[in-house]
Design a protein around this motif. Structure first.
Motif, PDB file in Angstrom:
ATOM      1  N   HIS A  83       0.848  -1.194   0.000  1.00 46.87           N
ATOM      2  CA  HIS A  83       0.000   0.000   0.000  1.00 46.87           C
ATOM      3  C   HIS A  83       0.881   1.240   0.000  1.00 46.87           C
ATOM      4  O   HIS A  83       2.086   1.162   0.251  1.00 46.87           O
ATOM      5  CB  HIS A  83      -0.979   0.005   1.170  1.00 46.87           C
ATOM      6  N   HIS A  85       1.461   3.974   1.813  1.00 45.22           N
ATOM      7  CA  HIS A  85       1.853   4.848   2.915  1.00 45.22           C
ATOM      8  C   HIS A  85       3.361   5.060   2.827  1.00 45.22           C
ATOM      9  O   HIS A  85       4.094   4.213   2.319  1.00 45.22           O
ATOM     10  CB  HIS A  85       1.452   4.249   4.266  1.00 45.22           C
ATOM     11  N   ASP A  87       5.775   4.899   4.649  1.00 43.69           N
ATOM     12  CA  ASP A  87       6.755   3.977   5.234  1.00 43.69           C
ATOM     13  C   ASP A  87       6.858   2.674   4.425  1.00 43.69           C
ATOM     14  O   ASP A  87       7.595   1.779   4.811  1.00 43.69           O
ATOM     15  CB  ASP A  87       6.419   3.684   6.711  1.00 43.69           C
ATOM     16  N   HIS A  88       6.126   2.567   3.319  1.00 42.54           N
ATOM     17  CA  HIS A  88       6.139   1.316   2.535  1.00 42.54           C
ATOM     18  C   HIS A  88       6.592   1.476   1.080  1.00 42.54           C
ATOM     19  O   HIS A  88       7.351   0.665   0.587  1.00 42.54           O
ATOM     20  CB  HIS A  88       4.741   0.670   2.551  1.00 42.54           C
ATOM     21  N   HIS A 158      -7.350  -0.373   5.553  1.00 46.90           N
ATOM     22  CA  HIS A 158      -6.287   0.503   6.086  1.00 46.90           C
ATOM     23  C   HIS A 158      -6.012   1.596   5.048  1.00 46.90           C
ATOM     24  O   HIS A 158      -5.901   2.773   5.383  1.00 46.90           O
ATOM     25  CB  HIS A 158      -5.054  -0.338   6.387  1.00 46.90           C
ATOM     26  N   ASP A 177       0.005  -3.935   6.277  1.00 46.48           N
ATOM     27  CA  ASP A 177      -0.495  -3.335   7.515  1.00 46.48           C
ATOM     28  C   ASP A 177      -1.906  -3.806   7.839  1.00 46.48           C
ATOM     29  O   ASP A 177      -2.532  -3.294   8.763  1.00 46.48           O
ATOM     30  CB  ASP A 177      -0.508  -1.795   7.402  1.00 46.48           C
TER      31      ASP A 177
HETATM   32 ZN   LIG Z   1       0.164   1.874   6.365  1.00 46.27          ZN
END
Ligand SMILES: [Zn+2]
Length: 306
Positions: A83, A85, A87-88, A158, A177
């Motif tokens: 996904h 975000h 941090d990914h 999420h 996540d």
């Molecule tokens: Zn996330």
């Protein structure tokens, strides 16, 4: 509130050091710990010699260098993203530039629903709006490389574009996540949607994988039972919101204080958004009413059947 889920916070992987989780699967921790990331983002390397990387992580040169070092002498053929975000997915561009591998994901970052008039995205900083996958995956699509096949399992909630990946021929699901051993993920409108999230949990209860490898923290063991406890936890939170509303109309800060006991103060805003996610779902189901569209500043009351 959360002791109903058998959380497992044991996770001692040092950042920057690849570790074999099982034959053909390695993991590498990025040094970006925090209240939403636990010890940091976990990137996975699938296969040997010609490999896939799942979730290259944030823009973090030390992590990118460690990932490339971990696959030195091998060829990265695929980069998959669970996904968008920050941090990914942002590290995908760096790994792609270094390896020439194509990127695979459900699609670019997007909201689960249109924004209401005057609404801003409260967690906008968390979304990576630059990422565009080279190859768009739909639920059930498979991606195959040298000795491995990953099946895309659409798991919105999420984020709207969340994908888990099942490693065919094994018990393993890379759960991103969506399901994590150390905590429940935040489901925050407008990026996230509680109705989608619950449907995506239900979907996993119908799958066979028993070991989940998440985007943060260690493995989820006995995953079907763990997912059931996640579902029960969300249902209990919904029940707690309804119970508080039987005492009278309330705003979101009041509901957060009533429901989250001993909350980490850094998570107060996230808890408010999580309650909003439940309220959106409850309003859509006709159980709760508010003025206009459900919003973080709204007041909420029970709909009493007559
Ligand atoms: Zn996330």
């Amino acid at each position: 509130m959360s002791d109903d889920i058998p959380f497992d916070k044991s996770f001692d992987l040092p950042p920057g050091r690849p570790e074999e989780v099982m034959p053909g699967v390695r993991r590498l921790l990025c040094n970006n710990p925090g209240p939403f990331t636990f010890k940091g983002t976990v990137s996975y390397i699938v296969g040997r010699d010609r490999v896939a990387i799942i979730d290259p992580g944030p823009l973090d040169e030390a992590h990118a260098a460690a990932l490339l070092d971990a696959v030195r002498g091998e060829t990265v053929t695929h980069i998959l993203v669970t996904h968008t975000h920050r941090d990914h997915s942002p590290g995908a561009a760096r790994i792609k530039a270094a390896t020439g591998a194509s990127t695979y994901a459900e699609g670019p970052h997007r909201s689960a629903r249109p924004l209401h008039i005057g609404e801003t995205r409260p967690l906008d900083a968390s979304g990576d709006c630059d990422f565009r996958p080279d190859v768009v995956l739909a639920d059930g699509d498979t991606v195959s490389g040298n000795g491995w096949t990953l099946e895309a399992v659409a798991t919105p909630g999420h984020t709207a574009n969340h994908m888990a990946y099942a490693l065919r021929g094994t018990d393993v699901l890379f759960s991103g996540d969506h399901v994590m051993a150390w905590s429940t993920p935040i489901v925050a409108p407008p990026d996230g949607a509680m109705s989608d999230y619950m449907a995506s949990l239900d979907k996993l209860t119908r799958r066979a994988e028993t070991l989940y490898l998440p985007g943060h923290g260690g493995a989820v063991r006995d995953a079907p039972r763990f997912v059931q406890s996640y579902i029960a936890h969300r249902r209990a939170r919904e029940a707690a919101i309804l119970r508080r509303l039987t005492a009278g109309e309330a705003d979101i800060p009041t509901l957060v204080r009533a429901i989250y006991i001993g909350l980490d103060p850094r998570l107060t805003k996230a808890a408010g958004l999580s309650v909003l996610a439940h309220l959106e779902d409850l309003v859509a189901r006709g159980k709760v009413a508010t003025e206009g569209a459900p919003s973080i500043d709204g007041r909420y009351r029970l709909v009493v059947a007559v």
